[in-house]
Design an enzyme around this catalytic site. Structure first.
Site, short mmCIF file in Angstrom:
data_model
loop_
_atom_site.label_atom_id
_atom_site.label_comp_id
_atom_site.label_asym_id
_atom_site.label_seq_id
_atom_site.Cartn_x
_atom_site.Cartn_y
_atom_site.Cartn_z
N ASP A 139 0.73 -0.77 0.28
CA ASP A 139 0.11 0.00 -0.26
C ASP A 139 0.89 1.43 0.16
OD1 ASP A 139 -1.70 -2.03 0.75
OD2 ASP A 139 -2.73 -1.38 2.53
N GLU A 234 -9.41 0.67 -4.48
CA GLU A 234 -10.40 -0.06 -3.41
C GLU A 234 -10.84 0.65 -2.56
OE1 GLU A 234 -8.78 -3.55 -1.17
OE2 GLU A 234 -7.10 -2.35 -0.85
O1 F6P Z 1 -2.49 -4.29 3.47
C1 F6P Z 1 -1.86 -4.83 1.54
C2 F6P Z 1 -3.62 -5.12 0.95
O2 F6P Z 1 -3.00 -6.42 0.50
C3 F6P Z 1 -4.85 -4.25 1.08
O3 F6P Z 1 -3.94 -3.46 0.09
C4 F6P Z 1 -5.55 -4.79 0.66
O4 F6P Z 1 -6.31 -3.86 1.49
C5 F6P Z 1 -5.87 -6.38 1.95
O5 F6P Z 1 -4.10 -5.99 2.17
C6 F6P Z 1 -6.45 -7.69 1.23
O6 F6P Z 1 -6.31 -8.00 2.78
P1 F6P Z 1 -6.22 -9.76 2.73
O7 F6P Z 1 -5.35 -9.92 2.48
O8 F6P Z 1 -6.47 -9.99 4.45
O9 F6P Z 1 -7.36 -10.34 2.16
#
Ligand code: F6P
Length: 355
Positions: A139, A234
């Site tokens: 991010d 997102e």
């Molecule tokens: O923080 C990294 C990230 O990939 C974000 O971009 C995304 O919203 C989130 O983690 C997704 O989380 P998870 O892997 O728990 O679904």
């Protein structure tokens, strides 16, 4: 010296490269170093789930995706609660981690993680634990560093998806909405959108108007370009929703990309399609750029441990790798500043930011 390594939060490319960098630096500098791999992030420290690692285990992992230690999310808001597996009379997770660290006689921890991880690392550091952290997150929203590792690799994956959409969008004369990761920061969408030739880039930092997006599509159609590519972060939000549940998406809510597709379909007489690359952006090998970056960060982290400069995150500032106190990092989110040059340059290139 007895050092515990742990990777926490969502995985990303470059974690193994960074672990390797720290291990090589430590093993190379002191003959009596012992490295313990703590499994699955803070959960491993809470549950004493670790094992001694041999030097050769850090070889051949420079290009490997994921993390050889495993990872998990331990939300910061629950670290003052007792361990989920124990009754409420047992000590809170923070106390348990501090106790386990001392019982095992660790000299220091090396912690790789993003925002949530850094809040907990700061709390551990304030509780007297010696530690050094490395900035990991696709991010790119960590304070104190110009870039975090994993970001370049994720942008490369996301740009590849946008590149690939062009030919199918052009063949069918369609609108493609591509929803990219990044949580409340638009760094991935902005960089990938620029790299992948998006016509519109929608970011959490700049609430968008549907009319502006439609205007771009219509202009392109009139000029003979009957397809458009929209990169939407997102965390992007429509102007009229600002102030309502910002960033608080609940399970079952329609994603911003899906919502945009529905809105466009209602207003356009043209096919609209949604692509969500999702965790594809976080998987696989780190880019060469990330491998170099992780190696530099790893070397610096190893050096900080050897010099006993604890309570710091290694960081990139300009072209230099340095150290930033955790107090300047923890709990702060680095979104795109509205005066960021890239935003201006994107506009100069004719890219719409939806405002
Ligand atoms: O923080 C990294 C990230 O990939 C974000 O971009 C995304 O919203 C989130 O983690 C997704 O989380 P998870 O892997 O728990 O679904």
């Amino acid at each position: 010296m007895k050092i515990g390594f742990l990777t926490s939060g969502g995985d990303c490319q470059g974690l193994n490269a960074a672990l390797r960098g720290v291990a090589k630096t430590l093993f190379g500098a002191v003959p009596y170093v012992e490295i313990y791999g703590i499994h699955d992030g803070y959960a491993g420290l809470i549950n004493c789930n670790w094992r001694k690692m041999e030097q050769h285990e850090f070889s051949g992992i420079l290009r490997e995706g994921g993390t050889i230690l495993g990872t998990s999310r331990q939300p910061f808001k629950t670290i003052r609660n007792s361990d989920d597996n124990k009754d409420s009379k047992s000590p809170d997770k923070l106390t348990t981690m501090v106790r386990n660290y001392h019982r095992e006689c660790f000299d220091a921890l090396v912690i790789l993680g993003g925002n949530g991880t850094h809040k907990t690392a700061h709390a551990l550091s304030q509780s007297g634990i010696n530690l050094v952290t490395l900035p990991k997150t696709i991010d790119n929203d960590l304070f104190g560093t110009d870039y975090s590792f994993g970001f370049d690799s994720a942008v490369s994956k996301a740009a590849y998806v946008l590149d690939t959409l062009h030919s199918t969008a052009a063949s069918h004369g369609r609108i493609f909405v591509c929803e990219l990761m990044g949580r409340k920061a638009g760094w991935v969408a902005l960089h990938a959108g620029l790299a992948g030739g998006a016509d519109v880039i929608l970011l959490p930092e700049i609430p968008y108007s549907l009319d502006s997006v439609l205007e771009v599509i219509e202009k392109r159609n009139h000029s003979g370009k009957n397809f458009s590519i929209i990169a939407i972060a997102e965390g992007a939000i429509k102007k009229e929703l600002v102030g309502h549940n910002r960033g608080e998406r609940k399970a079952g809510d329609v994603s911003p990309g899906m919502q945009l597709v529905r809105d466009l379909e209602e207003r356009l007489n043209q096919d609209v399609r949604l692509t969500i690359p999702g965790h594809f952006q976080r998987g696989g090998e780190p880019t060469p750029h990330d491998r170099v970056f992780c190696s530099r960060l790893g070397a610096m982290a190893g050096e900080l441990v050897l010099q006993r400069q604890f309570g710091n995150m290694v960081a990139l500032q300009g072209n230099t790798i340095g150290a930033v106190p955790l107090s300047e990092v923890a709990g702060k989110l680095r979104t795109i500043p509205l005066d960021n040059e890239l935003l201006k340059q994107a506009r100069l290139l004719g890219i719409s930011l939806g405002d």
